[in-house]
Design a protein around this motif. Sequence first.
Motif, short mmCIF file in Angstrom:
data_model
loop_
_atom_site.label_atom_id
_atom_site.label_comp_id
_atom_site.label_asym_id
_atom_site.label_seq_id
_atom_site.Cartn_x
_atom_site.Cartn_y
_atom_site.Cartn_z
N ALA A 182 -5.18 39.54 -8.03
CA ALA A 182 -4.18 38.95 -8.92
C ALA A 182 -3.39 40.00 -9.70
O ALA A 182 -2.67 39.67 -10.62
CB ALA A 182 -4.84 37.98 -9.89
N GLY A 183 -3.54 41.24 -9.32
CA GLY A 183 -2.84 42.28 -10.04
C GLY A 183 -3.52 42.63 -11.34
O GLY A 183 -2.91 43.15 -12.26
N ALA A 184 -4.80 42.33 -11.41
CA ALA A 184 -5.54 42.56 -12.63
C ALA A 184 -5.68 44.03 -12.94
O ALA A 184 -5.98 44.40 -14.06
CB ALA A 184 -6.92 41.92 -12.51
N THR A 185 -5.43 44.87 -11.96
CA THR A 185 -5.57 46.29 -12.23
C THR A 185 -4.59 46.73 -13.30
O THR A 185 -4.86 47.65 -14.04
CB THR A 185 -5.37 47.12 -10.95
N GLY A 186 -3.47 46.04 -13.41
CA GLY A 186 -2.53 46.36 -14.48
C GLY A 186 -2.85 45.62 -15.76
O GLY A 186 -2.65 46.13 -16.84
N GLY A 187 -3.38 44.39 -15.64
CA GLY A 187 -3.61 43.58 -16.82
C GLY A 187 -5.04 43.61 -17.34
O GLY A 187 -5.26 43.47 -18.52
N LEU A 188 -6.00 43.77 -16.44
CA LEU A 188 -7.40 43.72 -16.86
C LEU A 188 -8.05 45.10 -16.91
O LEU A 188 -8.78 45.40 -17.82
CB LEU A 188 -8.22 42.87 -15.88
N VAL A 189 -7.78 45.89 -15.92
CA VAL A 189 -8.55 47.10 -15.75
C VAL A 189 -7.93 48.28 -16.49
O VAL A 189 -6.75 48.54 -16.38
CB VAL A 189 -8.71 47.43 -14.25
N ALA A 221 -8.35 42.70 -24.78
CA ALA A 221 -7.51 41.80 -23.98
C ALA A 221 -7.98 41.70 -22.53
O ALA A 221 -7.99 40.59 -21.98
CB ALA A 221 -6.06 42.24 -24.05
N PRO A 222 -8.38 42.80 -21.86
CA PRO A 222 -8.84 42.66 -20.48
C PRO A 222 -10.07 41.77 -20.34
O PRO A 222 -10.19 41.01 -19.39
CB PRO A 222 -9.14 44.09 -20.05
N VAL A 223 -11.00 41.87 -21.29
CA VAL A 223 -12.20 41.04 -21.24
C VAL A 223 -11.83 39.58 -21.41
O VAL A 223 -12.33 38.71 -20.70
CB VAL A 223 -13.23 41.49 -22.31
N SER A 224 -10.92 39.30 -22.33
CA SER A 224 -10.46 37.94 -22.55
C SER A 224 -9.78 37.38 -21.30
O SER A 224 -10.00 36.23 -20.93
CB SER A 224 -9.50 37.92 -23.74
N ALA A 225 -8.98 38.20 -20.65
CA ALA A 225 -8.32 37.77 -19.41
C ALA A 225 -9.34 37.50 -18.31
O ALA A 225 -9.19 36.56 -17.53
CB ALA A 225 -7.31 38.82 -18.97
N LEU A 226 -10.40 38.32 -18.25
CA LEU A 226 -11.45 38.11 -17.26
C LEU A 226 -12.18 36.79 -17.52
O LEU A 226 -12.47 36.03 -16.60
CB LEU A 226 -12.43 39.28 -17.26
N VAL A 227 -12.48 36.51 -18.78
CA VAL A 227 -13.12 35.24 -19.14
C VAL A 227 -12.23 34.07 -18.73
O VAL A 227 -12.71 33.09 -18.15
CB VAL A 227 -13.45 35.19 -20.65
N ASP A 228 -10.94 34.17 -19.00
CA ASP A 228 -10.00 33.10 -18.60
C ASP A 228 -10.01 32.90 -17.10
O ASP A 228 -9.97 31.77 -16.61
CB ASP A 228 -8.59 33.43 -19.08
N LEU A 229 -10.07 34.00 -16.34
CA LEU A 229 -10.11 33.91 -14.88
C LEU A 229 -11.36 33.18 -14.42
O LEU A 229 -11.30 32.28 -13.58
CB LEU A 229 -10.05 35.31 -14.27
N ILE A 230 -12.51 33.53 -14.99
CA ILE A 230 -13.76 32.89 -14.59
C ILE A 230 -13.78 31.42 -14.98
O ILE A 230 -14.23 30.57 -14.20
CB ILE A 230 -14.97 33.65 -15.18
N VAL A 290 -19.43 42.47 -13.15
CA VAL A 290 -18.00 42.34 -12.86
C VAL A 290 -17.21 43.30 -13.74
O VAL A 290 -16.32 44.01 -13.26
CB VAL A 290 -17.51 40.89 -13.06
N ARG A 291 -17.53 43.34 -15.03
CA ARG A 291 -16.83 44.25 -15.95
C ARG A 291 -17.00 45.69 -15.52
O ARG A 291 -16.07 46.48 -15.56
CB ARG A 291 -17.35 44.07 -17.36
N ARG A 292 -18.22 46.06 -15.14
CA ARG A 292 -18.48 47.45 -14.74
C ARG A 292 -17.69 47.82 -13.50
O ARG A 292 -17.08 48.90 -13.43
CB ARG A 292 -19.97 47.66 -14.51
N ILE A 293 -17.66 46.93 -12.50
CA ILE A 293 -16.93 47.20 -11.26
C ILE A 293 -15.44 47.31 -11.53
O ILE A 293 -14.77 48.18 -10.97
CB ILE A 293 -17.21 46.11 -10.20
N LEU A 294 -14.90 46.45 -12.39
CA LEU A 294 -13.47 46.48 -12.71
C LEU A 294 -13.11 47.57 -13.70
O LEU A 294 -11.94 47.85 -13.93
CB LEU A 294 -13.03 45.12 -13.25
N GLY A 295 -14.11 48.16 -14.31
CA GLY A 295 -13.85 49.24 -15.26
C GLY A 295 -13.37 48.77 -16.61
O GLY A 295 -12.63 49.47 -17.30
N ILE A 296 -13.80 47.58 -17.02
CA ILE A 296 -13.38 47.08 -18.34
C ILE A 296 -14.59 46.78 -19.21
O ILE A 296 -15.67 46.65 -18.78
CB ILE A 296 -12.50 45.81 -18.25
#
Length: 78
Positions: A19-26, A43-52, A72-78
């Motif tokens: 979803a292009g989260a690398t710019g918005g989440l990671v 903000a990235p953690v909040s966006a990840l919670v919204d996604l889940i 998931v957070r560790r893999i995405l680097g957030i």
Amino acid sequence: MSGRGRSGTLGAIIAATHAGATGGLVREQQVVEEGATSFTSAAPVSALVDLIVSMRANRDGLVELPQQFAYVRRILGI
């Protein structure tokens, strides 16, 4: 034990990346002040919670455990 938590964990990683989260989440960085060190924004953690949460609207029980969310957070680097 069902496989929903494990498959949802993988699905969250794929969905966030696709979803292009690398710019918005990671690795979203925010500078505190001139010359100060930067920190990772909440903000990235909040966006990840919204996604889940949106994934769970279709299938309950995805990313069941706190350890899965942490993975998931560790893999995405957030």
